[in-house]
Design a protein around this motif. Sequence first.
Motif, PDB file in Angstrom:
ATOM      1  N   PHE A  36       0.795  -1.381   0.529  1.00 50.40           N
ATOM      2  CA  PHE A  36       0.430  -0.295   0.465  1.00 50.40           C
ATOM      3  C   PHE A  36       0.693   1.769   0.292  1.00 50.40           C
ATOM      4  O   PHE A  36       0.252   2.021  -0.610  1.00 50.40           O
ATOM      5  CB  PHE A  36      -1.086   0.141   1.545  1.00 50.40           C
ATOM      6  N   LYS A  61      -3.483  -9.456  -4.782  1.00 51.47           N
ATOM      7  CA  LYS A  61      -4.642  -9.973  -3.791  1.00 51.47           C
ATOM      8  C   LYS A  61      -4.179 -11.367  -5.032  1.00 51.47           C
ATOM      9  O   LYS A  61      -3.822 -12.232  -4.104  1.00 51.47           O
ATOM     10  CB  LYS A  61      -5.950  -9.730  -5.119  1.00 51.47           C
ATOM     11  N   LEU A  78     -13.124 -12.398   4.505  1.00 51.69           N
ATOM     12  CA  LEU A  78     -12.081 -10.998   3.969  1.00 51.69           C
ATOM     13  C   LEU A  78     -10.764 -11.187   2.844  1.00 51.69           C
ATOM     14  O   LEU A  78     -11.052 -10.708   1.820  1.00 51.69           O
ATOM     15  CB  LEU A  78     -11.453 -10.084   5.133  1.00 51.69           C
ATOM     16  N   ASN A 121     -13.001 -12.705  -0.478  1.00 49.12           N
ATOM     17  CA  ASN A 121     -14.179 -11.413  -0.771  1.00 49.12           C
ATOM     18  C   ASN A 121     -13.076 -10.642  -2.373  1.00 49.12           C
ATOM     19  O   ASN A 121     -12.331 -10.331  -2.137  1.00 49.12           O
ATOM     20  CB  ASN A 121     -13.867  -9.507   0.676  1.00 49.12           C
ATOM     21  N   ASP A 151     -14.699  -5.473  -3.432  1.00 46.76           N
ATOM     22  CA  ASP A 151     -13.983  -4.022  -2.975  1.00 46.76           C
ATOM     23  C   ASP A 151     -12.875  -5.207  -2.623  1.00 46.76           C
ATOM     24  O   ASP A 151     -12.116  -4.924  -1.639  1.00 46.76           O
ATOM     25  CB  ASP A 151     -14.547  -3.800  -1.890  1.00 46.76           C
ATOM     26  N   SER A 184      -9.312  -3.936  -2.564  1.00 43.32           N
ATOM     27  CA  SER A 184      -8.336  -2.480  -1.972  1.00 43.32           C
ATOM     28  C   SER A 184      -8.526  -2.609  -0.300  1.00 43.32           C
ATOM     29  O   SER A 184      -8.256  -2.481   0.348  1.00 43.32           O
ATOM     30  CB  SER A 184      -8.731  -1.870  -2.744  1.00 43.32           C
ATOM     31  N   LYS A 185     -10.187  -2.604  -0.096  1.00 47.87           N
ATOM     32  CA  LYS A 185     -10.820  -2.637   0.930  1.00 47.87           C
ATOM     33  C   LYS A 185     -10.455  -3.750   1.740  1.00 47.87           C
ATOM     34  O   LYS A 185      -9.661  -4.015   3.160  1.00 47.87           O
ATOM     35  CB  LYS A 185     -12.569  -2.374   1.209  1.00 47.87           C
ATOM     36  N   ALA A 186     -10.645  -5.140   1.325  1.00 45.49           N
ATOM     37  CA  ALA A 186     -10.041  -6.412   1.866  1.00 45.49           C
ATOM     38  C   ALA A 186      -9.140  -6.265   2.585  1.00 45.49           C
ATOM     39  O   ALA A 186      -8.779  -7.186   3.527  1.00 45.49           O
ATOM     40  CB  ALA A 186     -11.277  -7.700   1.334  1.00 45.49           C
ATOM     41  N   GLY A 239      -6.973  -4.044   2.928  1.00 43.90           N
ATOM     42  CA  GLY A 239      -6.358  -3.655   3.932  1.00 43.90           C
ATOM     43  C   GLY A 239      -6.969  -4.033   4.856  1.00 43.90           C
ATOM     44  O   GLY A 239      -5.872  -3.332   6.163  1.00 43.90           O
ATOM     45  N   LEU A 240      -8.282  -4.490   5.585  1.00 37.41           N
ATOM     46  CA  LEU A 240      -8.726  -4.934   6.746  1.00 37.41           C
ATOM     47  C   LEU A 240      -7.767  -5.851   7.428  1.00 37.41           C
ATOM     48  O   LEU A 240      -7.464  -6.594   8.341  1.00 37.41           O
ATOM     49  CB  LEU A 240     -10.051  -5.488   6.405  1.00 37.41           C
ATOM     50  N   GLU A 272      -4.929  -4.936   8.460  1.00 35.83           N
ATOM     51  CA  GLU A 272      -5.072  -4.872  10.328  1.00 35.83           C
ATOM     52  C   GLU A 272      -5.350  -5.833  10.729  1.00 35.83           C
ATOM     53  O   GLU A 272      -5.049  -6.384  12.221  1.00 35.83           O
ATOM     54  CB  GLU A 272      -5.787  -4.060  10.244  1.00 35.83           C
TER      55      GLU A 272
END
Length: 154
Positions: free
Chosen positions: A33, A43, A89, A92, A95, A97-99, A101-102, A105
């Motif tokens: 990122f 991915k 996640l 998924n 989305d 990019s969002k997955a 990122g999650l 974390e």
Amino acid sequence: MSNKPLKRHKALQPLSREHHHGLLLSWKLREGFKKNIEVKRMKTYTDWFFKTHLIPHFEMEEQYIFPLLGNDNDLIKRALTEHRRLKRLFTNDKDVSKALGLIEEELEQHIRFEERVLFKEIQKIATETQLQHIEKIHHPDEKFIDNLDDEFWK
């Protein structure tokens, strides 16, 4: 009273080494990122990691480690919930990019929880026989082999 860390039983050490690789995945995603790496590249790597390493790791924990505390234990309930969330996640495709990122974390938080809380508790209650059984079935001599086809994190 001493706050000395509890030494990890050798039967659980291979799982802790696997956790280390999961923490590295979180770091690799953070680096990706930071460097604005194409999401598709990250991915591809996380799909490989999930299939090759994380699914077998989760299965080992769920079948042989978590039952030591019992499925009604609040710590086990939390770990199982986090496993389900992480699986969603990783799979998924909407989305991405969002997955990712999650995942970066939540995977790290999950591993810290298992290492600092859950495994300590398991180690307190597990019998030597139970731990020897885990050691026998988990093949601690298997080494982690990374997928270096696209080292996007470098």
